[in-house]
Scaffold this motif. Structure first.
Motif, PDB file in Angstrom:
ATOM      1  N   LEU A 341     -10.733  32.223 -32.743  1.00 55.87           N
ATOM      2  CA  LEU A 341     -10.193  32.838 -33.950  1.00 55.87           C
ATOM      3  C   LEU A 341      -8.679  32.986 -33.899  1.00 55.87           C
ATOM      4  O   LEU A 341      -8.019  33.013 -34.944  1.00 55.87           O
ATOM      5  CB  LEU A 341     -10.840  34.214 -34.174  1.00 55.87           C
ATOM      6  CG  LEU A 341     -12.239  34.223 -34.796  1.00 55.87           C
ATOM      7  CD1 LEU A 341     -12.814  35.630 -34.778  1.00 55.87           C
ATOM      8  CD2 LEU A 341     -12.191  33.684 -36.218  1.00 55.87           C
ATOM      9  N   HIS A 342      -8.123  33.065 -32.691  1.00 57.41           N
ATOM     10  CA  HIS A 342      -6.677  33.215 -32.574  1.00 57.41           C
ATOM     11  C   HIS A 342      -5.929  31.958 -32.997  1.00 57.41           C
ATOM     12  O   HIS A 342      -4.709  32.004 -33.197  1.00 57.41           O
ATOM     13  CB  HIS A 342      -6.312  33.586 -31.130  1.00 57.41           C
ATOM     14  CG  HIS A 342      -6.598  35.020 -30.785  1.00 57.41           C
ATOM     15  ND1 HIS A 342      -5.687  36.038 -30.996  1.00 57.41           N
ATOM     16  CD2 HIS A 342      -7.693  35.605 -30.259  1.00 57.41           C
ATOM     17  CE1 HIS A 342      -6.210  37.197 -30.604  1.00 57.41           C
ATOM     18  NE2 HIS A 342      -7.422  36.954 -30.149  1.00 57.41           N
ATOM     19  N   LEU A 343      -6.633  30.819 -33.144  1.00 57.80           N
ATOM     20  CA  LEU A 343      -6.001  29.599 -33.638  1.00 57.80           C
ATOM     21  C   LEU A 343      -5.968  29.538 -35.162  1.00 57.80           C
ATOM     22  O   LEU A 343      -5.231  28.742 -35.735  1.00 57.80           O
ATOM     23  CB  LEU A 343      -6.744  28.359 -33.114  1.00 57.80           C
ATOM     24  CG  LEU A 343      -6.486  27.934 -31.673  1.00 57.80           C
ATOM     25  CD1 LEU A 343      -7.376  26.749 -31.319  1.00 57.80           C
ATOM     26  CD2 LEU A 343      -5.021  27.581 -31.453  1.00 57.80           C
ATOM     27  N   LEU A 344      -6.779  30.367 -35.811  1.00 61.99           N
ATOM     28  CA  LEU A 344      -6.882  30.308 -37.265  1.00 61.99           C
ATOM     29  C   LEU A 344      -5.560  30.584 -37.972  1.00 61.99           C
ATOM     30  O   LEU A 344      -5.186  29.852 -38.905  1.00 61.99           O
ATOM     31  CB  LEU A 344      -7.964  31.273 -37.749  1.00 61.99           C
ATOM     32  CG  LEU A 344      -8.296  31.229 -39.240  1.00 61.99           C
ATOM     33  CD1 LEU A 344      -8.748  29.839 -39.650  1.00 61.99           C
ATOM     34  CD2 LEU A 344      -9.397  32.256 -39.564  1.00 61.99           C
ATOM     35  N   PRO A 345      -4.779  31.611 -37.576  1.00 63.68           N
ATOM     36  CA  PRO A 345      -3.493  31.835 -38.254  1.00 63.68           C
ATOM     37  C   PRO A 345      -2.556  30.640 -38.146  1.00 63.68           C
ATOM     38  O   PRO A 345      -1.815  30.341 -39.081  1.00 63.68           O
ATOM     39  CB  PRO A 345      -2.917  33.056 -37.518  1.00 63.68           C
ATOM     40  CG  PRO A 345      -4.110  33.757 -36.957  1.00 63.68           C
ATOM     41  CD  PRO A 345      -5.079  32.672 -36.582  1.00 63.68           C
ATOM     42  N   ASN A 346      -2.591  29.933 -37.020  1.00 63.09           N
ATOM     43  CA  ASN A 346      -1.734  28.764 -36.850  1.00 63.09           C
ATOM     44  C   ASN A 346      -2.113  27.666 -37.833  1.00 63.09           C
ATOM     45  O   ASN A 346      -1.241  27.044 -38.464  1.00 63.09           O
ATOM     46  CB  ASN A 346      -1.853  28.249 -35.414  1.00 63.09           C
ATOM     47  CG  ASN A 346      -1.027  27.006 -35.172  1.00 63.09           C
ATOM     48  OD1 ASN A 346       0.193  27.023 -35.292  1.00 63.09           O
ATOM     49  ND2 ASN A 346      -1.694  25.911 -34.836  1.00 63.09           N
ATOM     50  N   SER A 347      -3.400  27.410 -37.987  1.00 64.94           N
ATOM     51  CA  SER A 347      -3.841  26.345 -38.876  1.00 64.94           C
ATOM     52  C   SER A 347      -3.541  26.659 -40.334  1.00 64.94           C
ATOM     53  O   SER A 347      -3.124  25.789 -41.102  1.00 64.94           O
ATOM     54  CB  SER A 347      -5.343  26.107 -38.680  1.00 64.94           C
ATOM     55  OG  SER A 347      -5.615  25.741 -37.348  1.00 64.94           O
ATOM     56  N   VAL A 348      -3.740  27.910 -40.721  1.00 63.01           N
ATOM     57  CA  VAL A 348      -3.431  28.310 -42.097  1.00 63.01           C
ATOM     58  C   VAL A 348      -1.935  28.180 -42.365  1.00 63.01           C
ATOM     59  O   VAL A 348      -1.503  27.675 -43.409  1.00 63.01           O
ATOM     60  CB  VAL A 348      -3.910  29.752 -42.349  1.00 63.01           C
ATOM     61  CG1 VAL A 348      -3.441  30.234 -43.720  1.00 63.01           C
ATOM     62  CG2 VAL A 348      -5.425  29.840 -42.250  1.00 63.01           C
TER      63      VAL A 348
END
Length: 606
Positions: A341-348
């Motif tokens: 889930l910590h990668l989600l902000p990067n992708s957005v």
């Protein structure tokens, strides 16, 4: 003719044939197909695009689980590098395959290899088989993106294509963003194999949608299949594959498997990588008919600087993306789903950054100031990530990665426009491919080099902290199984967590250095006013003003629009001759890679 009317009109004069013969012989072109058929095609290629993006990030959260099951954590980086290696070296071939096999044939070939590789990942019984399966998936993954862009170019004019590509980027962002969290959740609940196996129905759906809908043709006459095949850069792909693969083997044997420098398994692949690299350069400069690395661009300042920047930016991106979730699993001791889930902000933030950069360049007509401002964001983010501690607050742990994705997305978009703005129209496709080669090599280096730094530092730190009669075996177990950290005795666990934290900090420091160097490299690239209207540029030319040889087109206004307003179809334009290189050739030549005027030639004619 209006913008929304198809280029190939049903009302045009037709040969005097019977209705039955006409209906049996006439096949619709890409702009004549029905809306439902067009939407079916888009659904098919976008499902495949989503899966390809998902497969790029899903492994980042599965690495500890997979490598621990096989007791090969020190070889975990191969799960990323093998996929990226195949994508880097084989993606350039799909542009030609589209003209040999047809759009549907090339796209379905890519989907087939991607699906087969995903299936093989799910049933692999050892790490070696899994690495080969990832390579097989990479053969199709890069081709899916290439064929999707070409198919979209067929069906939409330049004015409409911008919006369509924008929607496609949403699916790309969704895949990148959901790969980590979905991989972690599925791994925690069902096991890591199901993170691959659950994708197979969607690959089948994509294949079925294109089988039913991707059936358009266009008129014209083009080069034969034999002539097109001759222009594929087989030698360049083979030597590039050999150079990068040999270098990765060297890194793995020296730093992951701890072999000494005197070992043949270390110096031999290093020597081979140098030999293959020299062979690649010589082949591209002297032999290849259509080299993927255009020789004349190596002599130009702007393409070289953009290429170096792309390499360093991609190195930073993938070093962080593949090792960021590991920090939470080995230092914070969270589960795989939380780490993902910590990668989600990067992708957005990457998706938002791409759209923001496009909007700003369209609004201002410039790119340098945007690059100078937002190009500092990735370095700031990498520093924040490097400074993370176990007791860091949620703001730093969750939001520090956002400037990385946003800033690098802005940089990649603006650098592509900067490159194209300094090239003639005939070199657009060649220039894009030139930049993509450097970006692909940077992605592979980002994972491979970062893994070597990580393993070397981790081994050094563990040996400095853990001693005793069985310390060597314990250290080996900790390096080979990241999940073992959570089950260690308190004192040993403390040493392991500290060692992992320092090793990962070294990786993030390397990423920060790469993005800082990329910023320095971009500084000499000059700004250039991006014209919003080719009509105005043409008017100034008629009035005696001089204009640059290249006038970049925006998604809203293009030379095609001028031709349509004057009653001239691009199909009949002398400037853009229509040629049919396969039964699925583009109707407006926008992605016609065999055209010297549109696709250009990587080797200029003497």
């Amino acid at each position: 003719m209006s913008e929304r009317e198809p280029l190939l009109q049903h009302e045009r004069p037709l040969p005097a044939v019977g209705d039955d013969e006409l209906n049996s012989n006439h096949k619709p072109g890409p702009m004549e197909i029905s809306r439902s058929q067009r939407h079916g095609i888009l659904a098919g290629i976008w499902v495949a695009t989503f899966l390809t993006s998902l497969n790029t990030t899903v492994v980042a959260t599965l690495l500890p689980s997979i490598s621990s099951d096989f007791q090969r954590s020190n070889q975990a980086s191969w799960l990323g590098t093998s996929y990226l290696l195949a994508t880097c070296t084989f993606t350039p071939l799909y542009g030609r395959l589209c003209n040999v096999m047809g759009r549907r044939g090339a796209n379905q070939t890519a989907v087939f290899f991607a699906g087969l590789g995903t299936l093989a990942c799910g049933v692999s019984g050892n790490m070696e088989t899994l690495i080969l399966a990832r390579f097989l998936g990479g053969l199709g993954g890069g081709g899916i993106f290439t064929t999707a862009a070409i198919i979209t170019s067929d069906m939409y004019s330049i004015r409409s294509r911008g919006l369509t590509q924008g929607i496609a980027s949403v699916f790309n962002g969704l895949g990148m963003g959901l790969g980590g969290p979905l991989g972690g959740v599925i791994s925690d609940r069902f096991g890591w194999r199901w993170a691959f196996l659950m994708q197979l129905p969607l690959f089948l759906l994509s294949f079925m949608l294109t089988s039913v809908n991707l059936r358009y043709t266009t008129p014209g006459k083009g080069k034969s299949t034999k002539e097109v095949l001759k222009r594929i850069d087989y030698g360049g792909s083979a030597t590039l594959l050999g150079a990068v693969l040999s270098f990765l083997v060297f890194l793995s044997n020296r730093y992951n498997n701890e072999k000494p420098w005197a070992s043949g398994a270390v110096w031999l692949p290093l020597a081979l990588s140098v030999v293959f690299l020299i062979a690649f350069v010589l082949f591209e400069l002297l032999i290849a008919a259509e080299p993927m690395l255009a020789p004349y661009m190596l002599k130009e300042k702007i393409p070289v600087l953009v290429g170096i920047s792309n390499y360093l930016v991609a190195t930073c991106n993938f070093a962080v993306m593949y090792f960021f979730p590991m920090w939470f699993q080995t230092v914070k001791l969270t589960n795989a789903s939380t780490a993902g889930l910590h990668l989600l902000p990067n992708s957005v933030s990457m998706s938002v950054g791409s759209m923001f950069a496009g909007w700003m360049m369209h609004r201002t007509g410039k790119y340098k100031m945007i690059n100078l401002i937002f190009g500092t964001f990735p370095f700031a983010a990498a520093v924040l990530i490097t400074l993370m501690r176990e007791d860091s607050g949620p703001v730093q742990l969750w939001l520090s990665i956002i400037p990385l994705g946003f800033g690098n997305a802005v940089v990649l978009q603006t650098m592509l426009i900067a490159l194209l703005a300094h090239l003639p129209n005939s070199a657009m496709a060649v220039g894009t491919g030139f930049a993509q080669v450097f970006r692909g090599m940077g992605q592979v280096s980002g994972v491979g080099v970062a893994s070597a730094i990580f393993q070397y530092t981790l081994d050094r730190e563990l040996r400095a902290r853990i001693d005793g009669p069985d310390s060597s075996e314990l250290i080996r177990s900790i390096r080979h199984s990241a999940r073992l950290v959570a089950s260690l005795p308190p004192e040993t666990q403390r040493h392991a967590r500290d060692s992992y934290a320092i090793a990962l900090r070294a990786v993030f420091t390397m990423a920060a250095s790469a993005t800082f160097l990329a910023y320095i490299v971009r500084l000499p690239i000059p700004d250039k006013k991006l014209e919003h209207s080719p009509k105005k540029a043409a008017a100034r030319t008629r009035e005696g003003e001089t204009t640059p040889p290249s006038v970049p087109e925006t998604p809203l206004e293009s030379d095609d629009d001028d031709e349509r307003e004057n009653g001239v179809s691009p199909l009949n334009s002398k400037r853009r001759p229509a040629r049919r290189l396969s039964t699925y050739e583009s109707s407006d030549g926008g992605m016609d890679l065999e055209s010297d005027e549109i696709g250009g030639s990587a080797r200029r004619k003497r």
